[in-house]
Design a protein around this motif. Structure first.
Motif, PDB file in Angstrom:
ATOM      1  N   ALA A   1       0.816  -0.761  -0.151  1.00 21.21           N
ATOM      2  CA  ALA A   1      -0.172   0.202   0.218  1.00 21.21           C
ATOM      3  C   ALA A   1       1.241   1.112   0.206  1.00 21.21           C
ATOM      4  CB  ALA A   1      -0.977  -0.097   1.348  1.00 21.21           C
ATOM      5  N   GLY A   2       1.959   0.989   0.747  1.00 20.20           N
ATOM      6  CA  GLY A   2       2.412   1.863   0.665  1.00 20.20           C
ATOM      7  C   GLY A   2       4.109   2.654  -0.253  1.00 20.20           C
ATOM      8  N   ASP A   3       5.002   2.402   0.370  1.00 19.88           N
ATOM      9  CA  ASP A   3       6.565   2.023  -1.104  1.00 19.88           C
ATOM     10  C   ASP A   3       7.577   0.887  -0.631  1.00 19.88           C
ATOM     11  OD1 ASP A   3       6.075   5.228  -1.046  1.00 19.88           O
ATOM     12  OD2 ASP A   3       7.590   6.024   0.139  1.00 19.88           O
ATOM     13  N   LEU A   4       8.108   0.818  -1.220  1.00 18.74           N
ATOM     14  CA  LEU A   4       8.996  -0.094  -1.708  1.00 18.74           C
ATOM     15  C   LEU A   4       9.873   0.691  -2.006  1.00 18.74           C
ATOM     16  CD1 LEU A   4      10.017  -3.771  -1.678  1.00 18.74           C
ATOM     17  CD2 LEU A   4       9.236  -3.490  -4.185  1.00 18.74           C
ATOM     18  N   THR A   5      10.950   0.136  -0.631  1.00 17.78           N
ATOM     19  CA  THR A   5      12.374   0.304  -1.347  1.00 17.78           C
ATOM     20  C   THR A   5      13.822  -0.554  -0.870  1.00 17.78           C
ATOM     21  OG1 THR A   5      12.180   2.279  -0.181  1.00 17.78           O
ATOM     22  CG2 THR A   5      14.027   1.650   0.040  1.00 17.78           C
ATOM     23  N   LEU A   6      14.312  -1.249  -2.147  1.00 20.49           N
ATOM     24  CA  LEU A   6      14.915  -2.435  -1.664  1.00 20.49           C
ATOM     25  C   LEU A   6      16.488  -2.014  -1.514  1.00 20.49           C
ATOM     26  CD1 LEU A   6      13.640  -4.785  -4.459  1.00 20.49           C
ATOM     27  CD2 LEU A   6      12.911  -4.782  -2.491  1.00 20.49           C
ATOM     28  N   MET A   7      16.817  -1.835  -0.631  1.00 21.37           N
ATOM     29  CA  MET A   7      18.220  -1.400  -0.307  1.00 21.37           C
ATOM     30  C   MET A   7      19.073  -2.768  -0.377  1.00 21.37           C
ATOM     31  SD  MET A   7      17.780   0.918   3.105  1.00 21.37           S
ATOM     32  CE  MET A   7      17.295  -0.767   3.865  1.00 21.37           C
ATOM     33  N   LYS A   8      20.833  -1.933  -0.818  1.00 20.12           N
ATOM     34  CA  LYS A   8      22.283  -2.444  -1.470  1.00 20.12           C
ATOM     35  C   LYS A   8      21.456  -4.416  -0.597  1.00 20.12           C
ATOM     36  CE  LYS A   8      27.225  -2.961  -0.785  1.00 20.12           C
ATOM     37  NZ  LYS A   8      27.934  -2.475   0.404  1.00 20.12           N
ATOM     38  N   GLY A   9      21.778  -4.751  -1.107  1.00 20.86           N
ATOM     39  CA  GLY A   9      22.064  -6.435  -0.676  1.00 20.86           C
ATOM     40  C   GLY A   9      20.775  -7.029  -1.386  1.00 20.86           C
ATOM     41  N   ALA A  10      19.457  -6.579  -1.057  1.00 18.33           N
ATOM     42  CA  ALA A  10      18.344  -7.036  -1.743  1.00 18.33           C
ATOM     43  C   ALA A  10      17.692  -7.562  -2.959  1.00 18.33           C
ATOM     44  CB  ALA A  10      16.971  -6.070  -0.824  1.00 18.33           C
ATOM     45  N   LYS A  11      17.552  -8.597  -2.765  1.00 19.77           N
ATOM     46  CA  LYS A  11      16.835  -9.232  -4.210  1.00 19.77           C
ATOM     47  C   LYS A  11      15.909 -10.186  -4.111  1.00 19.77           C
ATOM     48  CE  LYS A  11      18.678 -13.632  -6.724  1.00 19.77           C
ATOM     49  NZ  LYS A  11      19.439 -14.739  -6.929  1.00 19.77           N
ATOM     50  N   LEU A  12      15.050  -9.535  -4.969  1.00 20.21           N
ATOM     51  CA  LEU A  12      13.391 -10.401  -5.130  1.00 20.21           C
ATOM     52  C   LEU A  12      13.462 -10.816  -6.333  1.00 20.21           C
ATOM     53  CD1 LEU A  12      10.986  -9.204  -3.428  1.00 20.21           C
ATOM     54  CD2 LEU A  12      10.694  -7.348  -5.621  1.00 20.21           C
ATOM     55  N   THR A  13      12.661 -11.778  -5.998  1.00 24.96           N
ATOM     56  CA  THR A  13      12.309 -13.032  -7.096  1.00 24.96           C
ATOM     57  C   THR A  13      11.313 -14.112  -6.642  1.00 24.96           C
ATOM     58  OG1 THR A  13      13.909 -14.112  -8.230  1.00 24.96           O
ATOM     59  CG2 THR A  13      13.958 -14.549  -5.568  1.00 24.96           C
ATOM     60  N   HIS A  14      11.210 -15.100  -7.619  1.00 28.41           N
ATOM     61  CA  HIS A  14      10.325 -15.844  -7.365  1.00 28.41           C
ATOM     62  C   HIS A  14      11.172 -17.439  -7.291  1.00 28.41           C
ATOM     63  CE1 HIS A  14       9.781 -16.869 -11.590  1.00 28.41           C
ATOM     64  NE2 HIS A  14       9.584 -16.464 -12.429  1.00 28.41           N
TER      65      HIS A  14
END
Length: 188
Positions: free
Chosen positions: A76-89
């Motif tokens: 609903a708000g913000d998505l923040t991917l900082m150093k080292g974050a990896k989003l996948t499936h």
């Protein structure tokens, strides 16, 4: 393993922090939660449930935090991917069963050394004939020479919605194709 032995409830904020024994997490609580903050956690979190989150901030200073979602996630708000974050499936097997489907109603920030990466999360070559839209087909002769038989892509090359099929080098080396990402951002 939750604080006070109580798992998060609807609307609760969730904080996952680094410990000396970071272990992989399988998140199996579906529902609407408050803000998610994952700081310096150095393993993987896999969620196979639909989630609604207030906001999500993920990052680590010197390692990788991998978040793997197989069902839709709404922030609903913000998505923040900082150093080292990896989003996948997770990997697909014989047919497309999962894709990364994230709706961010606020802003989406992907900082340096963070990523959304679905490399090798598509179908295995041995199953790519099960994918709905045809595909590039390769063959390999007994001397290891690879030849392309056709050049049709899965769906649209410009705006893909389907996972890709991998390739087969030999019986021991069968790769996965690329995965699929649906990222909708309402803010910047």
């Amino acid at each position: 393993n939750w604080q006070d032995e109580i798992s998060p409830q609807e609307g609760d904020q969730v904080k996952i922090l680094h410990t000396a024994r970071d272990k992989a997490i399988t998140w199996d609580l579906s529902g609407s939660f408050g803000d998610w903050t994952i700081e310096n956690y150095t393993n993987s979190l896999t969620a196979n449930v639909t989630l609604s989150l207030g906001s999500m901030t993920v990052g680590t200073t010197n390692r990788t935090t991998t978040l793997s979602f197989s069902k839709p996630v709404v922030v609903a708000g913000d998505l923040t991917l900082m150093k080292g974050a990896k989003l996948t499936h997770p990997e697909n097997a014989s047919v497309q069963t999962v894709q990364l489907d994230v709706t961010v109603q606020g802003d989406c920030t992907i900082e340096t050394d963070a990523s959304i990466n679905v490399t090798a999360k598509g179908a295995k070559n041995e199953y790519s004939h099960n994918l709905a839209h045809g595909g590039r087909t390769f063959t390999c002769n007994n001397k290891g020479v690879v030849s392309e038989l056709s050049a049709t892509c899965f769906g649209s090359a410009r705006c893909p919605t389907a996972v890709g099929g991998g390739y087969r080098v030999d019986n021991a080396n069968i790769s996965h194709g690329g995965g699929a990402v649906k990222l909708s951002v309402g803010g910047a």
